[in-house]
Design an enzyme around this catalytic site. Structure first.
Site, PDB file in Angstrom:
ATOM      1  N   THR A  13      12.454  91.592  49.395  1.00 56.38           N
ATOM      2  CA  THR A  13      12.595  92.230  48.069  1.00 56.38           C
ATOM      3  C   THR A  13      13.972  92.883  47.949  1.00 56.38           C
ATOM      4  O   THR A  13      14.130  94.100  48.039  1.00 56.38           O
ATOM      5  CB  THR A  13      11.484  93.280  47.863  1.00 56.38           C
ATOM      6  OG1 THR A  13      11.437  94.117  49.017  1.00 56.38           O
ATOM      7  CG2 THR A  13      10.135  92.641  47.648  1.00 56.38           C
ATOM      8  N   GLU A  73      37.966  64.188  53.014  1.00 60.06           N
ATOM      9  CA  GLU A  73      37.580  63.616  51.710  1.00 60.06           C
ATOM     10  C   GLU A  73      36.421  64.350  51.085  1.00 60.06           C
ATOM     11  O   GLU A  73      36.401  64.621  49.889  1.00 60.06           O
ATOM     12  CB  GLU A  73      37.245  62.128  51.882  1.00 60.06           C
ATOM     13  CG  GLU A  73      37.183  61.360  50.560  1.00 60.06           C
ATOM     14  CD  GLU A  73      35.802  61.331  49.916  1.00 60.06           C
ATOM     15  OE1 GLU A  73      35.692  60.843  48.787  1.00 60.06           O
ATOM     16  OE2 GLU A  73      34.833  61.818  50.524  1.00 60.06           O
ATOM     17  N   ASP A 114      35.143  61.991  57.784  1.00 59.19           N
ATOM     18  CA  ASP A 114      34.412  63.260  57.717  1.00 59.19           C
ATOM     19  C   ASP A 114      33.115  63.005  56.972  1.00 59.19           C
ATOM     20  O   ASP A 114      32.964  61.968  56.304  1.00 59.19           O
ATOM     21  CB  ASP A 114      35.237  64.359  57.020  1.00 59.19           C
ATOM     22  CG  ASP A 114      35.617  64.006  55.589  1.00 59.19           C
ATOM     23  OD1 ASP A 114      35.996  62.846  55.343  1.00 59.19           O
ATOM     24  OD2 ASP A 114      35.511  64.881  54.699  1.00 59.19           O
TER      25      ASP A 114
HETATM   26  C1  LIG Z   1      32.292  58.606  46.508  1.00 61.99           C
HETATM   27  C2  LIG Z   1      32.598  59.244  47.850  1.00 61.99           C
HETATM   28  N1  LIG Z   1      31.862  58.572  48.849  1.00 61.99           N
HETATM   29  C3  LIG Z   1      32.223  60.694  47.837  1.00 61.99           C
HETATM   30  O1  LIG Z   1      31.128  61.026  48.208  1.00 61.99           O
HETATM   31  N2  LIG Z   1      33.149  61.548  47.407  1.00 61.99           N
HETATM   32  C4  LIG Z   1      32.911  62.950  47.250  1.00 61.99           C
HETATM   33  C5  LIG Z   1      34.273  63.570  47.082  1.00 61.99           C
HETATM   34  C6  LIG Z   1      34.280  64.949  46.556  1.00 61.99           C
HETATM   35  C7  LIG Z   1      34.309  65.311  45.271  1.00 61.99           C
HETATM   36  N3  LIG Z   1      34.369  66.634  45.253  1.00 61.99           N
HETATM   37  C8  LIG Z   1      34.356  67.049  46.479  1.00 61.99           C
HETATM   38  N4  LIG Z   1      34.318  66.011  47.269  1.00 61.99           N
HETATM   39  C9  LIG Z   1      32.037  63.203  46.035  1.00 61.99           C
HETATM   40  O2  LIG Z   1      32.085  62.425  45.082  1.00 61.99           O
HETATM   41  O3  LIG Z   1      31.291  64.209  46.043  1.00 61.99           O
HETATM   42 ZN   LIG Z   2      32.874  58.865  50.890  1.00 59.05          ZN
HETATM   43 ZN   LIG Z   3      30.723  61.433  50.231  1.00 57.40          ZN
END
Ligand SMILES: C[C@H](N)C(=O)N[C@@H](Cc1c[nH]cn1)C(=O)O
Ligand SMILES: [Zn+2]
Ligand SMILES: [Zn+2]
Length: 509
Positions: free
Chosen positions: A364, A201, A136
């Site tokens: 506004t 993720e 994703d």
């Molecule tokens: C490090 C990874 N590639 C990433 O971007 N993870 C996200 C995961 C996340 C955290 N909160 C919501 N999604 C991030 O670190 O923002």
């Molecule tokens: Zn990632």
């Molecule tokens: Zn990410």
């Protein structure tokens, strides 16, 4: 006479030792000859398939698999199908695991994208690794300021621009290509390889922890090690990553009048939700980065002398960092403070306000209901449940002091834990060896400021050791406009993974 005898004996001894040495060398050569790993053939195979790999990335980037946008859910399902298809074509035993559904803010539910698991090789004499990744992506629109169409992979000077190219589609593909190279050359895979690829993720890995608990004694029972390649290097030097920050993501909703109002007609008579919201958001962090929520800073694990030394030894150029992001001044001016506040101290970021007027022009309006979105990246020894209570209590008390008639509702929608690995584990030694073979240099040992929401759960639930083996460049622009993956990183990264599989097979445990 005695002297001549001693001389002869000593010459015989010398000859004997020389013969012994030669035999040892021949023996070693035979051993090496038999066991020599065909890196050259594998690397050559990779070099011959560069265009196929770029095309595979182009097809994946073309899918707008944005997990934060419910209207894109069909694309995300298609992305998971494509991932499963690719693994099936590699001869994997593939399962698409249903992890239930997701409730949207309006109360409706939509199915979560299925998690793709696959198994390639089942030799009980070999170690088994599980490669975790996600397909994703974060949202992206051309009008956000992209120079190219974010969903049309565009190669400019060896930089492959496209949303999700580096985070995390190319690294996932690179792992698949590494396995495919062994298969194509009819070489025995050094380890059994499992894949676990998810599609949520970027929004906190919704539903994945339950699945991991459910699969602890099945899918994970024979897994020895978990490998994640979802982050980047610190500089042009390869790196091994041993920690990530967690993330507690909050919505603070302030609701006032029953509908939006004319600011001329009603301004000065109503207590505006936006003013309340800005007031409470401003109470979270001071201009110099001090978190003002009581209890947060006290929970942070002390910064040891050993850590200070490690950070001090890292090669990191502050000027390059500044110019990469286009700022003239940073919160800290020295390397150790900067790296430690990037990796192992918490921070507050304010991301946006839903319901606010944000279009061009000059409407506004007094918005009737606004929702502030902010997150706290947290670190050991902070705990998401505790952070939720600390933030909610604090905002309610700050809001209470305003004596506003509006209603405040604070919710924590993501509570992802930080993760920290043991760098003395053999997985890291294997990482060093693989980096040295492919890049002829020692890797940096770094932490990641971002979050892998599932990393600590993997460690806690399965008890397995984890390594993060990044291949992304330091300037890939994850979550940003013009995200890219260098061809160099993608291709040499594939070779790194090929080597790493070999090194992991050598771990004696
Ligand atoms: C490090 C990874 N590639 C990433 O971007 N993870 C996200 C995961 C996340 C955290 N909160 C919501 N999604 C991030 O670190 O923002
Ligand atoms: Zn990632
Ligand atoms: Zn990410």
């Amino acid at each position: 006479m005695e002297c001549v005898k001693t001389l002869t004996t000593s010459r015989n001894n010398e000859r004997f030792h020389r013969q012994e040495e030669m035999l040892a060398v021949i023996f070693l050569a035979i051993i090496l000859g038999i066991n020599a790993h065909p890196f050259d053939e594998l690397h050559q195979y990779v070099d011959e398939h560069v265009e196929d790999y770029v095309q595979a990335l182009r097809e994946w980037v073309a899918v707008e698999s944005d997990s934060s946008d419910a209207t894109k859910r069909p694309d995300l399902h298609r992305m998971m199908d494509m991932t499963a298809e690719k693994l099936k074509n590699m001869g994997g035993e593939v399962e698409m695991v249903d992890i239930g559904s997701q409730e949207l803010p309006d109360g409706t539910t939509i199915p979560l994208p299925k998690v793709v698991t696959a198994q390639i090789g089942k030799d009980s004499n070999k170690h088994t690794v599980c490669i975790y990744g996600h397909v994703d992506v974060q949202p992206a629109k051309k009008e956000d300021g992209w120079a190219t169409d974010p969903y049309n992979l565009t190669d400019i000077d060896g930089k492959l621009y496209g949303r999700g190219s580096s985070d995390n589609k190319a690294p996932v593909l690179a792992w698949m290509h590494a396995v495919e190279a062994y298969q194509a050359l009819d070489l025995d895979l050094p380890v059994n390889v499992k894949f676990l690829i998810e599609g949520m993720e970027e929004t906190g890995s919704n539903g994945l922890d339950t699945m991991i608990v459910a699969k602890r004694d099945t899918f994970f029972s024979d897994v020895d090690y978990i490998i994640i390649s979802d982050c980047g290097w610190l500089s042009r030097k390869p790196a091994l990553t041993y920690g990530t920050r967690g993330n507690c993501y909050f919505f603070a909703e302030v609701e006032g009048p029953k509908q939006d109002l004319h600011s001329g007609v009603y301004g000065g008579t109503v207590i505006e939700p936006m003013t309340d919201l800005i007031g409470i958001l401003d109470s979270l962090i001071s201009p110099n980065g001090k978190i003002l929520v009581p209890g947060i800073r006290e929970a942070v694990a002390p910064f040891s002398d050993e850590e200070w030394k490690m950070y001090q030894d890292i090669d990191f150029n502050i000027e390059t960092f500044k110019s990469k992001i286009g700022v003239s001044q940073l919160m800290y001016n020295n390397k150790v403070d900067l790296l430690s506040h990037r990796w192992r101290h918490p921070t507050v970021s304010i991301h946006g306000i839903e319901g606010a007027f944000s279009a061009s022009g000059s409407k506004t309006v007094i918005p009737a209901k606004v929702t502030g979105k902010f997150s706290i990246r947290q670190v050991p020894d902070m705990d998401p449940a505790m952070v939720k209570k600390q933030v909610t209590d604090y905002l309610n008390s700050v809001f209470g002091k305003r004596k506003s008639p509006n209603k405040l509702k604070v919710t924590m929608i993501i509570g992802a834990k930080p993760w920290l690995a043991d760098t003395k584990h053999a997985l890291y030694e294997a990482g060093r060896a693989a980096v040295k073979r492919v890049f002829q240099m020692e890797p940096d040992l770094i932490r990641e400021g971002g979050t892998i929401p599932i990393a600590q759960t993997f460690q806690d639930v399965t008890g397995k050791s984890i390594i993060m083996l990044p291949i992304g460049g330091f300037d890939d622009g994850l979550h940003s406009q013009n995200e890219k993956m260098n061809r160099y990183n993608y291709i040499e990264g594939t070779k790194l993974f090929i080597s790493y599989l070999h090194e992991v097979a050598e771990i004696k445990e």
